[in-house]
Write a protein that holds these residues in place. Structure first.
Motif, PDB file in Angstrom:
ATOM      1  N   LEU A  49      42.733  80.772  43.309  1.00  0.00           N
ATOM      2  CA  LEU A  49      44.127  80.433  43.592  1.00  0.00           C
ATOM      3  C   LEU A  49      44.225  79.542  44.826  1.00  0.00           C
ATOM      4  N   MET A  50      43.441  79.845  45.856  1.00  0.00           N
ATOM      5  CA  MET A  50      43.453  79.003  47.062  1.00  0.00           C
ATOM      6  C   MET A  50      42.991  77.587  46.727  1.00  0.00           C
ATOM      7  N   ARG A  51      41.924  77.469  45.932  1.00  0.00           N
ATOM      8  CA  ARG A  51      41.430  76.139  45.554  1.00  0.00           C
ATOM      9  C   ARG A  51      42.471  75.387  44.730  1.00  0.00           C
ATOM     10  N   PHE A  52      43.115  76.076  43.810  1.00  0.00           N
ATOM     11  CA  PHE A  52      44.130  75.456  42.960  1.00  0.00           C
ATOM     12  C   PHE A  52      45.302  74.924  43.783  1.00  0.00           C
ATOM     13  N   LEU A  53      45.857  75.766  44.658  1.00  0.00           N
ATOM     14  CA  LEU A  53      46.994  75.337  45.483  1.00  0.00           C
ATOM     15  C   LEU A  53      46.594  74.217  46.439  1.00  0.00           C
ATOM     16  N   THR A  54      45.395  74.302  46.998  1.00  0.00           N
ATOM     17  CA  THR A  54      44.929  73.255  47.902  1.00  0.00           C
ATOM     18  C   THR A  54      44.766  71.941  47.155  1.00  0.00           C
ATOM     19  N   LEU A  55      44.260  71.997  45.960  1.00  0.00           N
ATOM     20  CA  LEU A  55      44.092  70.795  45.147  1.00  0.00           C
ATOM     21  C   LEU A  55      45.440  70.159  44.832  1.00  0.00           C
ATOM     22  N   ILE A  56      46.440  70.983  44.535  1.00  0.00           N
ATOM     23  CA  ILE A  56      47.781  70.458  44.273  1.00  0.00           C
ATOM     24  C   ILE A  56      48.360  69.804  45.529  1.00  0.00           C
ATOM     25  N   ILE A  57      48.192  70.445  46.678  1.00  0.00           N
ATOM     26  CA  ILE A  57      48.786  69.967  47.925  1.00  0.00           C
ATOM     27  C   ILE A  57      48.081  68.729  48.473  1.00  0.00           C
ATOM     28  N   THR A  58      46.746  68.753  48.476  1.00  0.00           N
ATOM     29  CA  THR A  58      45.995  67.698  49.161  1.00  0.00           C
ATOM     30  C   THR A  58      45.236  66.753  48.241  1.00  0.00           C
ATOM     31  N   GLY A  59      45.032  67.148  47.001  1.00  0.00           N
ATOM     32  CA  GLY A  59      44.199  66.350  46.106  1.00  0.00           C
ATOM     33  C   GLY A  59      42.724  66.635  46.290  1.00  0.00           C
ATOM     34  N   ASP A  60      42.393  67.603  47.132  1.00  0.00           N
ATOM     35  CA  ASP A  60      41.008  67.987  47.411  1.00  0.00           C
ATOM     36  C   ASP A  60      40.944  69.516  47.389  1.00  0.00           C
ATOM     37  N   ALA A  61      39.938  70.069  46.735  1.00  0.00           N
ATOM     38  CA  ALA A  61      39.856  71.520  46.584  1.00  0.00           C
ATOM     39  C   ALA A  61      39.255  72.231  47.792  1.00  0.00           C
ATOM     40  N   ASP A  62      38.870  71.504  48.840  1.00  0.00           N
ATOM     41  CA  ASP A  62      38.248  72.115  50.023  1.00  0.00           C
ATOM     42  C   ASP A  62      39.340  72.634  50.955  1.00  0.00           C
ATOM     43  N   PHE A  63      39.684  73.932  50.811  1.00  0.00           N
ATOM     44  CA  PHE A  63      40.792  74.504  51.575  1.00  0.00           C
ATOM     45  C   PHE A  63      40.411  74.823  53.015  1.00  0.00           C
ATOM     46  N   GLU A  64      39.158  74.662  53.381  1.00  0.00           N
ATOM     47  CA  GLU A  64      38.741  74.966  54.749  1.00  0.00           C
ATOM     48  C   GLU A  64      38.854  73.754  55.667  1.00  0.00           C
ATOM     49  N   LYS A  65      39.312  72.626  55.177  1.00  0.00           N
ATOM     50  CA  LYS A  65      39.384  71.407  55.977  1.00  0.00           C
ATOM     51  C   LYS A  65      40.472  71.448  57.039  1.00  0.00           C
ATOM     52  N   SER A  66      41.591  72.076  56.731  1.00  0.00           N
ATOM     53  CA  SER A  66      42.739  72.001  57.622  1.00  0.00           C
ATOM     54  C   SER A  66      43.420  73.360  57.764  1.00  0.00           C
ATOM     55  N   GLU A  67      43.699  73.720  59.005  1.00  0.00           N
ATOM     56  CA  GLU A  67      44.426  74.971  59.253  1.00  0.00           C
ATOM     57  C   GLU A  67      45.841  74.876  58.689  1.00  0.00           C
ATOM     58  N   LYS A  68      46.426  73.686  58.802  1.00  0.00           N
ATOM     59  CA  LYS A  68      47.780  73.475  58.292  1.00  0.00           C
ATOM     60  C   LYS A  68      47.831  73.697  56.778  1.00  0.00           C
ATOM     61  N   THR A  69      46.838  73.189  56.065  1.00  0.00           N
ATOM     62  CA  THR A  69      46.780  73.390  54.618  1.00  0.00           C
ATOM     63  C   THR A  69      46.624  74.870  54.298  1.00  0.00           C
ATOM     64  N   GLY A  70      45.778  75.567  55.051  1.00  0.00           N
ATOM     65  CA  GLY A  70      45.605  77.007  54.853  1.00  0.00           C
ATOM     66  C   GLY A  70      46.909  77.764  55.025  1.00  0.00           C
ATOM     67  N   ARG A  71      47.682  77.400  56.048  1.00  0.00           N
ATOM     68  CA  ARG A  71      48.973  78.059  56.271  1.00  0.00           C
ATOM     69  C   ARG A  71      49.941  77.761  55.137  1.00  0.00           C
ATOM     70  N   LEU A  72      49.929  76.533  54.655  1.00  0.00           N
ATOM     71  CA  LEU A  72      50.823  76.145  53.567  1.00  0.00           C
ATOM     72  C   LEU A  72      50.466  76.882  52.274  1.00  0.00           C
ATOM     73  N   VAL A  73      49.183  76.973  51.972  1.00  0.00           N
ATOM     74  CA  VAL A  73      48.723  77.713  50.790  1.00  0.00           C
ATOM     75  C   VAL A  73      49.152  79.176  50.893  1.00  0.00           C
ATOM     76  N   LEU A  74      48.969  79.783  52.043  1.00  0.00           N
ATOM     77  CA  LEU A  74      49.360  81.179  52.247  1.00  0.00           C
ATOM     78  C   LEU A  74      50.866  81.338  52.095  1.00  0.00           C
ATOM     79  N   SER A  75      51.628  80.407  52.651  1.00  0.00           N
ATOM     80  CA  SER A  75      53.076  80.464  52.567  1.00  0.00           C
ATOM     81  C   SER A  75      53.553  80.359  51.116  1.00  0.00           C
ATOM     82  N   ILE A  76      52.992  79.437  50.368  1.00  0.00           N
ATOM     83  CA  ILE A  76      53.380  79.270  48.964  1.00  0.00           C
ATOM     84  C   ILE A  76      53.028  80.518  48.172  1.00  0.00           C
TER      85      ILE A  76
END
Length: 83
Positions: A49-76
């Motif tokens: 699920l984290m990879r899926f949401l990160t891919l939708i948000i950033t176009g890249d499945a690497d959710f460990e790249k950005s703290e901001k992306t991690g927070r957004l994935v958690l929020s969604i």
């Protein structure tokens, strides 16, 4: 999976992953202590699920790249759980 709709394939795959994570989760004591509420993303969400949401948000499945992306994935994901 044999479904005709690719969105249905993804939805059913993620649904199964989420249900499995829920079944394997430890119960939260009530009332929880501050220590009970401290969890990592890995403890909260299935990695698929984290990879899926990160891919939708950033176009890249690497959710460990950005703290901001991690927070957004958690929020969604938390918003979705409430619905």
């Amino acid at each position: 999976m044999g479904c005709k709709d690719k969105y249905e394939d993804v939805a059913l795959l993620l649904r199964g992953t989420i249900q499995k994570k829920f079944r394997e989760a430890n119960s939260l004591p009530w009332p929880p202590t501050a220590d009970d509420l401290v969890m990592s993303l890995d403890d909260l969400l299935p990695s698929d699920l984290m990879r899926f949401l990160t891919l939708i948000i950033t176009g890249d499945a690497d959710f460990e790249k950005s703290e901001k992306t991690g927070r957004l994935v958690l929020s969604i994901s938390q918003t979705s759980a409430v619905l």
